[in-house]
Design a protein around this motif. Sequence first.
Motif, PDB file in Angstrom:
ATOM      1  N   VAL A  92       0.835  -1.204   0.000  1.00 41.41           N
ATOM      2  CA  VAL A  92       0.000   0.000   0.000  1.00 41.41           C
ATOM      3  C   VAL A  92       0.868   1.251   0.000  1.00 41.41           C
ATOM      4  O   VAL A  92       0.696   2.153  -0.836  1.00 41.41           O
ATOM      5  CB  VAL A  92      -0.946   0.012   1.220  1.00 41.41           C
ATOM      6  CG1 VAL A  92      -1.690   1.346   1.309  1.00 41.41           C
ATOM      7  CG2 VAL A  92      -1.944  -1.121   1.109  1.00 41.41           C
ATOM      8  N   TRP A  93       1.804   1.322   0.930  1.00 41.57           N
ATOM      9  CA  TRP A  93       2.587   2.543   1.108  1.00 41.57           C
ATOM     10  C   TRP A  93       3.704   2.702   0.095  1.00 41.57           C
ATOM     11  O   TRP A  93       3.991   3.813  -0.331  1.00 41.57           O
ATOM     12  CB  TRP A  93       3.176   2.565   2.519  1.00 41.57           C
ATOM     13  CG  TRP A  93       2.155   2.844   3.571  1.00 41.57           C
ATOM     14  CD1 TRP A  93       0.921   3.366   3.402  1.00 41.57           C
ATOM     15  CD2 TRP A  93       2.291   2.622   4.976  1.00 41.57           C
ATOM     16  NE1 TRP A  93       0.270   3.489   4.607  1.00 41.57           N
ATOM     17  CE2 TRP A  93       1.089   3.039   5.589  1.00 41.57           C
ATOM     18  CE3 TRP A  93       3.313   2.105   5.780  1.00 41.57           C
ATOM     19  CZ2 TRP A  93       0.882   2.952   6.970  1.00 41.57           C
ATOM     20  CZ3 TRP A  93       3.115   2.020   7.148  1.00 41.57           C
ATOM     21  CH2 TRP A  93       1.908   2.450   7.739  1.00 41.57           C
ATOM     22  N   PHE A 126      -8.464   2.503   4.610  1.00 43.94           N
ATOM     23  CA  PHE A 126      -7.411   2.793   3.641  1.00 43.94           C
ATOM     24  C   PHE A 126      -7.946   3.569   2.442  1.00 43.94           C
ATOM     25  O   PHE A 126      -7.221   4.349   1.829  1.00 43.94           O
ATOM     26  CB  PHE A 126      -6.729   1.502   3.194  1.00 43.94           C
ATOM     27  CG  PHE A 126      -5.681   1.030   4.159  1.00 43.94           C
ATOM     28  CD1 PHE A 126      -4.364   1.421   4.007  1.00 43.94           C
ATOM     29  CD2 PHE A 126      -6.021   0.224   5.224  1.00 43.94           C
ATOM     30  CE1 PHE A 126      -3.394   1.000   4.904  1.00 43.94           C
ATOM     31  CE2 PHE A 126      -5.063  -0.203   6.133  1.00 43.94           C
ATOM     32  CZ  PHE A 126      -3.742   0.191   5.976  1.00 43.94           C
ATOM     33  N   TRP A 168      -8.024   7.074   3.707  1.00 43.34           N
ATOM     34  CA  TRP A 168      -6.648   7.559   3.807  1.00 43.34           C
ATOM     35  C   TRP A 168      -6.095   7.884   2.425  1.00 43.34           C
ATOM     36  O   TRP A 168      -5.441   8.915   2.227  1.00 43.34           O
ATOM     37  CB  TRP A 168      -5.775   6.513   4.491  1.00 43.34           C
ATOM     38  CG  TRP A 168      -4.305   6.808   4.409  1.00 43.34           C
ATOM     39  CD1 TRP A 168      -3.407   6.286   3.537  1.00 43.34           C
ATOM     40  CD2 TRP A 168      -3.575   7.728   5.230  1.00 43.34           C
ATOM     41  NE1 TRP A 168      -2.151   6.808   3.764  1.00 43.34           N
ATOM     42  CE2 TRP A 168      -2.233   7.693   4.797  1.00 43.34           C
ATOM     43  CE3 TRP A 168      -3.935   8.559   6.293  1.00 43.34           C
ATOM     44  CZ2 TRP A 168      -1.241   8.472   5.388  1.00 43.34           C
ATOM     45  CZ3 TRP A 168      -2.939   9.337   6.878  1.00 43.34           C
ATOM     46  CH2 TRP A 168      -1.621   9.291   6.426  1.00 43.34           C
ATOM     47  N   ASN A 169      -6.355   7.020   1.457  1.00 39.41           N
ATOM     48  CA  ASN A 169      -5.857   7.227   0.107  1.00 39.41           C
ATOM     49  C   ASN A 169      -6.461   8.486  -0.512  1.00 39.41           C
ATOM     50  O   ASN A 169      -5.771   9.245  -1.196  1.00 39.41           O
ATOM     51  CB  ASN A 169      -6.180   6.014  -0.771  1.00 39.41           C
ATOM     52  CG  ASN A 169      -5.574   6.137  -2.155  1.00 39.41           C
ATOM     53  OD1 ASN A 169      -4.362   6.091  -2.325  1.00 39.41           O
ATOM     54  ND2 ASN A 169      -6.426   6.308  -3.153  1.00 39.41           N
TER      55      ASN A 169
END
Length: 248
Positions: free
Chosen positions: A146-147, A224, A227-228
């Motif tokens: 993800v990161w 997520f 967050w994205n």
Amino acid sequence: MDKNTFVMFSTEHLLALSVLLFCLLILFILKFKCSTLFKNTILIERIFALSLLVMEVSNHLVLIHANEWSIRESMPFHLCSFSLFISILLLWTGNKYFYDFVFFAGFGGALQAVLTPSIVVNFPDFRFIQFFYVHIGIILTAFYIVWMKGYVPTFRGVLQTMIALNVLFPFIFAINILVQGNYMFLRAKPINGSLLDFLGPYPWYIFTLEFVAFFIFVAIWLIFRKWNRFQNKDAPKQEESSFAEQNY
């Protein structure tokens, strides 16, 4: 109590959890400091994948040497065992067909495993080290894609993971009957306590777990996703990740 016996939330357990948090913090910092380097390099991914494989194989060798390996308990048929091998394949190949399972089932299962470990040995026993190394490794792999690789979780990924688990469960249940085992905890709850303790008696907790797993996966996806969007509020919306398009 024997000092070599694992105790939940003991000093050793809390230190292991601290290692997980520290590694996640470092990975999060690297996301901003040198994400370009990681996006163009697969050497570290493959070294880490090999380390996970070595730790898993070494654990089986240790059990065999100590005459503690058994077909009822030691085969790699737990959820985190599947997540581990799929994580290794994901890190080694970059194949997009592996990341949903690792991100949802791998992360969710490994997180519960490190919070409520189903082990009896304590540090510095190798099995203690191996248990936390591979489970922390699964979690780090999930966050890494993800990161560092730009994977965007999708609701389709949640559904695909649930389908994969429901295809897998009957086979594991059959294996449990054949070998009188308890893989994936489909015949009894973990010895040290876990989320399953709140889901009712056997066999009802298995059905309840289906709904809990779905809601946990959806919660992970929503967190997520939000967050994205926060991170990319000025960028065009994307449905697929850059990592999803890669096949090393």
